[in-house]
Design a protein around this motif. Sequence first.
Motif, mmCIF file in Angstrom:
data_model
loop_
_atom_site.group_PDB
_atom_site.id
_atom_site.type_symbol
_atom_site.label_atom_id
_atom_site.label_comp_id
_atom_site.label_asym_id
_atom_site.label_seq_id
_atom_site.Cartn_x
_atom_site.Cartn_y
_atom_site.Cartn_z
ATOM 1 N N MET A 189 -11.870 16.230 -14.278
ATOM 2 C CA MET A 189 -11.726 15.008 -13.462
ATOM 3 C C MET A 189 -13.015 14.181 -13.499
ATOM 4 N N ALA A 190 -12.826 12.852 -13.394
ATOM 5 C CA ALA A 190 -13.995 11.978 -13.431
ATOM 6 C C ALA A 190 -14.815 12.115 -12.162
ATOM 7 N N GLU A 191 -16.136 11.961 -12.295
ATOM 8 C CA GLU A 191 -17.046 12.000 -11.143
ATOM 9 C C GLU A 191 -16.768 10.808 -10.251
ATOM 10 N N PRO A 192 -16.635 11.012 -8.936
ATOM 11 C CA PRO A 192 -16.309 9.873 -8.086
ATOM 12 C C PRO A 192 -17.405 8.823 -8.022
ATOM 13 N N ALA A 193 -18.678 9.284 -8.030
ATOM 14 C CA ALA A 193 -19.777 8.374 -7.729
ATOM 15 C C ALA A 193 -19.900 7.233 -8.730
ATOM 16 N N ASP A 194 -19.714 7.507 -9.998
ATOM 17 C CA ASP A 194 -20.035 6.479 -10.969
ATOM 18 C C ASP A 194 -18.825 6.032 -11.786
ATOM 19 N N ILE A 195 -17.655 6.135 -11.189
ATOM 20 C CA ILE A 195 -16.451 5.795 -11.958
ATOM 21 C C ILE A 195 -16.456 4.323 -12.385
ATOM 22 N N TYR A 196 -16.978 3.441 -11.528
ATOM 23 C CA TYR A 196 -17.007 2.019 -11.877
ATOM 24 C C TYR A 196 -17.818 1.817 -13.156
ATOM 25 N N GLU A 197 -19.006 2.450 -13.205
ATOM 26 C CA GLU A 197 -19.844 2.299 -14.405
ATOM 27 C C GLU A 197 -19.134 2.866 -15.636
ATOM 28 N N LYS A 198 -18.465 4.012 -15.442
ATOM 29 C CA LYS A 198 -17.777 4.634 -16.581
ATOM 30 C C LYS A 198 -16.650 3.736 -17.085
ATOM 31 N N VAL A 199 -15.880 3.213 -16.152
ATOM 32 C CA VAL A 199 -14.759 2.349 -16.547
ATOM 33 C C VAL A 199 -15.291 1.095 -17.230
ATOM 34 N N MET A 200 -16.337 0.492 -16.657
ATOM 35 C CA MET A 200 -16.841 -0.758 -17.230
ATOM 36 C C MET A 200 -17.545 -0.516 -18.566
ATOM 37 N N GLU A 201 -18.192 0.650 -18.693
ATOM 38 C CA GLU A 201 -18.831 0.975 -19.983
ATOM 39 C C GLU A 201 -17.755 1.057 -21.062
ATOM 40 N N LEU A 202 -16.664 1.777 -20.726
ATOM 41 C CA LEU A 202 -15.568 1.910 -21.697
ATOM 42 C C LEU A 202 -14.945 0.532 -21.981
ATOM 43 N N ALA A 203 -14.735 -0.218 -20.891
ATOM 44 C CA ALA A 203 -14.081 -1.526 -21.028
ATOM 45 C C ALA A 203 -14.902 -2.467 -21.915
ATOM 46 N N LYS A 204 -16.232 -2.396 -21.788
ATOM 47 C CA LYS A 204 -17.089 -3.261 -22.609
ATOM 48 C C LYS A 204 -17.100 -2.782 -24.054
ATOM 49 N N ARG A 205 -17.313 -1.480 -24.206
ATOM 50 C CA ARG A 205 -17.476 -0.913 -25.556
ATOM 51 C C ARG A 205 -16.202 -1.061 -26.385
ATOM 52 N N ARG A 206 -15.040 -0.892 -25.740
ATOM 53 C CA ARG A 206 -13.800 -0.920 -26.507
ATOM 54 C C ARG A 206 -13.082 -2.276 -26.493
ATOM 55 N N GLY A 207 -13.708 -3.284 -25.932
ATOM 56 C CA GLY A 207 -13.122 -4.634 -26.045
ATOM 57 C C GLY A 207 -12.059 -4.950 -25.013
ATOM 58 N N PHE A 208 -12.199 -4.410 -23.799
ATOM 59 C CA PHE A 208 -11.309 -4.842 -22.722
ATOM 60 C C PHE A 208 -11.937 -6.040 -21.990
ATOM 61 N N ILE A 209 -13.130 -5.807 -21.453
ATOM 62 C CA ILE A 209 -13.785 -6.825 -20.615
ATOM 63 C C ILE A 209 -15.208 -7.053 -21.100
ATOM 64 N N TRP A 210 -15.570 -8.305 -21.269
ATOM 65 C CA TRP A 210 -16.936 -8.643 -21.652
ATOM 66 C C TRP A 210 -17.516 -9.662 -20.667
ATOM 67 N N PRO A 211 -18.853 -9.632 -20.501
ATOM 68 C CA PRO A 211 -19.453 -10.698 -19.677
ATOM 69 C C PRO A 211 -19.251 -12.026 -20.402
ATOM 70 N N SER A 212 -18.970 -13.065 -19.657
ATOM 71 C CA SER A 212 -18.714 -14.361 -20.281
ATOM 72 C C SER A 212 -20.050 -15.006 -20.679
ATOM 73 N N ALA A 213 -20.056 -15.692 -21.806
ATOM 74 C CA ALA A 213 -21.257 -16.395 -22.309
ATOM 75 C C ALA A 213 -22.460 -15.463 -22.347
#
Length: 576
Positions: A1-25
């Motif tokens: 199971m994922a660690e509760p404390a840093d799930i946001y960072e984990k999700v956003m790291e994956l989302a950035k690396r794999r092309g889901f969400i990127w910072p604009s400009a």
Amino acid sequence: MAEPADIYEKVMELAKRRGFIWPSAEIYGGVAGFIDYGPLGAQMKRRIEDAWRAFYVIREGFYEIECPTVGVEPIYVASGHVKGFSDKMCQCPHCEEYLRADHVAAAGGIGNAAALSAEALGETLKSLPCSACGEELGEVRVFDFNLMFNTWIGPGSQRKGYLRPETAQGIFTDFPRLLRFYRDKLPFGAVQIGKSFRNEISPRQGMIRLREFTQAEAEIFVHPEGKRHPRFDRYREYAVPLLGCEEQCGKGEPVLVTMGDAVKKGLVANEYVAYYIALTHDILVTVGVDPARLRFRQHLTTERAHYAADCWDAEALSKRFGWVELVGIADRTDYDLRAHACESGVALTAYLPLETSRMERRRRIIPDMKALGPKFRGRAKEVADALVKADPGPDGVEIEIGGERIAIPSSLYQVKEEQVEVRGVEVMPHVIEPSYGIDRMCYAVLEHSYDEDMVEGEVRRVLHLPPAIAPVQVGVFPLVSRDGLDRVAAEVASLLTAAGIFTEFDESGAIGRRYRRQDEIGTPYAVTIDYQTMEDGTVTIRERDGMAQVRVKKDTLAATVRGLLGGHTAFASLGP
Ligand code: ATP
């Protein structure tokens, strides 16, 4: 199971690396409150919007319209946004950061901070730390900041416009045309999916608080006295965790209630609101929000708009952000239509024919123009118009013209009592509004579907996305890129693509690594072509969640995958 404390960072790291969400400009340093959806994110978002359409447009039969994102000023004067669409803001005297005053107060443990006045907030902030630099705020001024972006329409123009803060207003201003489109009958609904803009004060919550975001809103126009939903049976026995006003004052735990009971007990105001609470639960679970982390919270009387008959928020639990509102569902009564009718001067009512006409006694006032003309001269017509609408007593009536009150004696008009046939009634519909934030739904789905486990000594990151929402539907891999396996795999990929299935062909790296690459973007199935394929024409299908594999005939593969993706075929039914 994922660690509760840093799930946001984990999700956003994956989302950035794999092309889901990127910072604009990003190359210019990015800007808070704006995001880009990368290739996989844009695909997933579109699939969520299409799942929403499947409910509202296809099943409910509400047509979708598309209005401009720029609206002229009177729209937002009428809607109340020009005057009242603001948040309370203050500036930290130490780091000069602008802060949402109610958020700082809430973070400091002040209950119901959103309902406090500017002065009261200023008082509470004195001893609280700045959420940016941590220094004690001390004496700060709290003031209203309007969240609308404004602009000017046309060169050299004095015509003020606003970027819409919600998609709903376009539906209200199109009401007369929509009513005609729906052949002058109630109820009917119209929906809109599109961008909305709010100049949020300090958007530091990733996809939760954006300055440009996508809303999906439905406006359902109903008879003011007809709040029984014609298809309520669909959700009468559907149970939803409801956190009503009473529960919020009590233990704070939601109770699981069927929609039928919720209406019967008066927990939810009427069948329409209950129907859309259940439908919203249905949609959110369909797109991948975890039902165990979903609740519906009723607005307290202190937070509910004065005109609303009832209001509920669908909230998803985020490990980082706590309970986050994804959808607002409100019975807005006739507030919006009345406001636009008043501002525009256009009657926003529906004329509804009665099943059987009825006779009614009516009084008609007939001004005596021969007498009014010499008495009032140039104003005689105005006086006559006012008289026609007046309600005279036995001796006369007082009318008002341009602020002046004028007494008119009964000798200047006649009152006729008549019997008239009434064939219909003019009503101003009430509006039921479910309003969805697509970006927050995307984030909740990513967080709730994210998981980690250990496979062969390595961390396997998985997005357990529902097949209908996963951006890539099938991965196709040759076991090795030689001996003709790669050619056959390319053929299989074309077969799937021709069947309308979004497929990713991958021949690089070890097979285990290729599985992991698809697992972490949520691809529900992977098809592998191996040496046995060359002998008997079968391929393996591997399921993402259980990692089980079955062999199926290449010729039937597309139909099988379609069945799996559509939920008509269970993976377990395919064999051992
Ligand atoms: P909040 O209280 O969180 O600011 P709201 O009550 O003002 O939200 P609504 O006006 O009801 O939100 O808008 C409907 C939906 O639009 C919300 O439930 C949310 O999902 C979404 N939404 C609103 N503001 C934002 C934003 N700044 N960024 C992303 N989504 C938003």
